[in-house]
Design an enzyme around this catalytic site. Structure first.
Site, mmCIF file in Angstrom:
data_model
loop_
_atom_site.group_PDB
_atom_site.id
_atom_site.type_symbol
_atom_site.label_atom_id
_atom_site.label_comp_id
_atom_site.label_asym_id
_atom_site.label_seq_id
_atom_site.Cartn_x
_atom_site.Cartn_y
_atom_site.Cartn_z
ATOM 1 N N SER A 155 0.820 -1.219 0.000
ATOM 2 C CA SER A 155 0.000 0.000 0.000
ATOM 3 C C SER A 155 0.855 1.272 0.000
ATOM 4 O O SER A 155 0.321 2.366 -0.127
ATOM 5 C CB SER A 155 -0.918 0.016 1.228
ATOM 6 O OG SER A 155 -0.144 0.077 2.419
ATOM 7 N N ARG A 161 2.443 5.926 -3.740
ATOM 8 C CA ARG A 161 3.020 7.270 -3.569
ATOM 9 C C ARG A 161 4.498 7.254 -3.204
ATOM 10 O O ARG A 161 5.170 8.267 -3.349
ATOM 11 C CB ARG A 161 2.240 8.049 -2.505
ATOM 12 C CG ARG A 161 2.339 7.437 -1.112
ATOM 13 C CD ARG A 161 1.282 7.965 -0.153
ATOM 14 N NE ARG A 161 1.432 7.349 1.167
ATOM 15 C CZ ARG A 161 1.084 6.111 1.478
ATOM 16 N NH1 ARG A 161 0.559 5.316 0.573
ATOM 17 N NH2 ARG A 161 1.275 5.638 2.700
ATOM 18 N N LYS A 179 12.914 0.116 4.426
ATOM 19 C CA LYS A 179 12.858 1.278 3.529
ATOM 20 C C LYS A 179 14.224 1.940 3.372
ATOM 21 O O LYS A 179 14.543 2.478 2.315
ATOM 22 C CB LYS A 179 11.819 2.287 4.032
ATOM 23 C CG LYS A 179 10.386 1.841 3.780
ATOM 24 C CD LYS A 179 9.379 2.912 4.183
ATOM 25 C CE LYS A 179 7.964 2.400 3.944
ATOM 26 N NZ LYS A 179 6.942 3.350 4.456
ATOM 27 N N ASP A 209 4.912 11.537 10.274
ATOM 28 C CA ASP A 209 3.489 11.279 10.134
ATOM 29 C C ASP A 209 2.703 11.526 11.413
ATOM 30 O O ASP A 209 1.549 11.153 11.498
ATOM 31 C CB ASP A 209 3.258 9.839 9.671
ATOM 32 C CG ASP A 209 3.732 8.830 10.711
ATOM 33 O OD1 ASP A 209 4.450 9.243 11.639
ATOM 34 O OD2 ASP A 209 3.384 7.643 10.583
ATOM 35 N N CYS A 212 9.177 28.920 14.490
ATOM 36 C CA CYS A 212 9.365 27.471 14.527
ATOM 37 C C CYS A 212 7.980 26.809 14.521
ATOM 38 O O CYS A 212 6.953 27.485 14.485
ATOM 39 C CB CYS A 212 10.201 27.043 15.735
ATOM 40 S SG CYS A 212 9.319 27.035 17.312
ATOM 41 N N CYS A 220 5.709 27.984 17.205
ATOM 42 C CA CYS A 220 5.146 29.319 17.019
ATOM 43 C C CYS A 220 3.854 29.213 16.208
ATOM 44 O O CYS A 220 2.894 29.935 16.443
ATOM 45 C CB CYS A 220 6.111 30.217 16.249
ATOM 46 S SG CYS A 220 7.669 30.550 17.070
ATOM 47 N N CYS A 248 -2.413 9.542 7.337
ATOM 48 C CA CYS A 248 -2.683 9.083 5.966
ATOM 49 C C CYS A 248 -3.348 7.724 5.954
ATOM 50 O O CYS A 248 -4.230 7.445 5.137
ATOM 51 C CB CYS A 248 -1.380 8.940 5.183
ATOM 52 S SG CYS A 248 -0.703 10.464 4.573
ATOM 53 N N CYS A 298 6.783 31.710 22.606
ATOM 54 C CA CYS A 298 7.057 30.326 22.200
ATOM 55 C C CYS A 298 7.992 29.641 23.195
ATOM 56 O O CYS A 298 9.060 30.174 23.506
ATOM 57 C CB CYS A 298 7.694 30.312 20.809
ATOM 58 S SG CYS A 298 8.190 28.656 20.292
ATOM 59 N N CYS A 337 11.443 28.819 21.085
ATOM 60 C CA CYS A 337 12.358 29.838 20.539
ATOM 61 C C CYS A 337 11.971 31.255 20.938
ATOM 62 O O CYS A 337 12.518 32.208 20.404
ATOM 63 C CB CYS A 337 12.443 29.726 19.014
ATOM 64 S SG CYS A 337 11.024 30.370 18.119
#
Lengths: 91, 378
Positions: free
Chosen positions: B181, B185, B198, B242, B283, B286, B300, B357, B360
């Site tokens: 699957s 892509r 992979k 992901d 970043c 933020c 996904c 933040c 940062c």
């Protein structure tokens, strides 16, 4: 009429529409009109009457956090963008 | 030292010239570009004989500047020295000696830089023709180290095109194996790689495309414990993760270690991309201070994704990487670009550094380790 862009994760609440035309002179009024048209969105975009912490709202390209928040004024040609974070990547 | 009364300038030996250069004389090389390219005096300025009178003011606006001229043997530099004296330069010296003597006397010398091998010049010819790249830019790409977090949908196009472009070292972080699957892509992999790690499949494809690319395989999942080790050796990080946990962990470490992160995310028909340059721009925290609930951010595997979408977004990420390495153009730092594949349209919003933040913002001293990880939900 202003335009609100609906992010993909919220389109199930707009019948798949990517944009919704709304009336209002502020972001708050525009969102109220949006919720009147698509009531299910209210709970996904707001928390206890406040804008959800998880969704950034832009008027054109400006984050309303750095303007007047929900009271940020909008005109008929303005576009409001609702932008939740997206996580998707490699799996 | 020659002190000819007829000459308004001095002529010196190589040993004397070396000493004068060390005393701060400005060294002007009046040879031609091709001679200069085969090696030159370190710190010298090339002003070929035909240009030296017109351009000397660039090097020495003050006519009392002590100047040391040289060429290959001392002929051309003697002529040039005479001209400069006529122009009113008061302290002009010409080295009357073969340039080889300069080297023998221990004078500072810069060997020609072989930026690209002949094979590299052939391979990257279409790219080095671009003025903003050239051989120097190509050298930067060859010397660059880019880490891809994820060798899947977003990592695939980056791996292919960055290695094709000549990025010298590509690190792959992925603990997955290739599944059927994925293939819709993840074009780094193929049917003959099903079940293969992979990182191994990615290495095979990359090496087939460009055997010169060094592939570093990190067959592990990025987490709070390994993130700093993984990213510390790289110049640019490409974020194709992901899940939010990983994105926040990566963000905080990248800010701490000052690593630019090219961020991409995809969902069905929509993609987002921006570039985070720590302390120069916002970043990830933020932009999204708080991790959203799962229903706002399905993966996904749950929501689906158009096969070409990671191609579009991954290409834009690669483009950002190349510009970051080359120091050319304008990156997406401070801008979030959104692609809608359904409408084939791009939107752009500005993102700002948040003074509050935790990664940062104000109070976070630049370049100082923050100690405890600030990752939410880590």
């Amino acid at each position: 009429m202003s335009t609100i862009r609906i992010p993909p994760v919220l389109r199930e609440n707009t019948g798949g529409s990517r944009t919704v035309g709304v009336v209002g002179t502020t972001v708050a009024e525009a969102l109220d009109d949006l919720f009147a048209k698509h009531p299910a969105l209210r709970d996904r975009v707001t928390e206890e009457g406040e804008l959800s912490r998880f969704i950034n709202v832009y008027v054109n390209d400006r984050d309303v956090r750095y303007r007047d928040g929900l009271e940020t004024a909008i005109g008929a040609d303005d576009t409001i963008i609702l932008l939740p974070a997206m996580a998707g990547g490699f799996r | 030292m020659t002190n000819d009364q007829n000459r308004p300038f001095r002529e010196v030996t190589a040993a004397e010239a070396v000493a004068l250069a060390r005393d701060g004389y400005r060294v002007i090389d009046v040879r031609e570009q091709s001679e200069w390219d085969s090696g030159h005096v370190a710190g010298a300025t090339l002003l070929p004989l035909g240009e030296v009178s017109q351009r000397v003011a660039e090097v020495a606006p003050d006519r009392d500047t002590p100047l040391l001229l040289h060429c290959a043997v001392g002929g051309r530099s003697g002529r040039a020295a005479g001209w400069l004296a006529e122009l009113g330069y008061t302290n002009v010296t010409s080295m009357k000696a073969p340039i080889g003597h300069w080297k023998e006397q221990g004078g500072e010398w810069e060997e020609p830089r072989q930026l690209l091998t002949p094979a590299q010049q052939r391979r990257y010819a279409r790219q080095t023709l671009i003025p903003e790249i050239g051989q120097e830019g190509q050298r930067k790409l060859l010397d660059a180290r880019v880490l891809l977090i994820g060798a899947g949908a977003l990592g695939s196009p980056s791996a292919l095109y960055l290695s094709a472009s000549g990025v010298g070292t590509i690190g792959l972080v992925d603990d997955d194996v290739v599944e059927e699957s994925n293939l819709q892509r993840q074009v780094l992999h193929g049917v003959d790689r099903l079940g293969m790690r992979k990182v191994d499949s990615g290495e095979l494809t990359i090496r087939g495309l460009n055997p010169e690319t060094i592939v570093v395989k990190h067959a592990e999942r990025l987490n709070a414990d390994n993130v700093e080790r993984l990213i510390s050796d790289y110049d640019v990080i490409v974020d194709g993760t992901d899940n939010f946990d990983t994105r926040y962990i990566l963000n905080d470490a990248a800010v701490k270690l000052h690593k630019p992160v090219v961020h991409g995310s995809i969902y069905r028909w929509d993609g987002q991309i921006t570039t985070f340059v720590p302390f120069d721009g916002p970043c990830y925290r933020c932009m999204y201070p708080t991790q959203p609930p799962d229903e706002l951010a399905p993966a996904c595997s749950v929501a689906g994704v158009l096969g070409v979408l990671p191609g579009v977004i991954g290409m834009l990420q690669s483009n950002e990487v190349l510009k970051l390495i080359l120091g050319a153009g304008e990156t997406l730092a401070g801008r979030l670009l959104m692609f809608d594949a359904m409408g084939t349209s791009f939107d752009e919003v500005r993102i700002w550094r948040d003074p509050a933040c935790p990664a940062c913002g104000e109070g976070v001293e630049e370049g100082v380790a923050s100690g405890a990880p600030v990752a939410a939900g880590a």
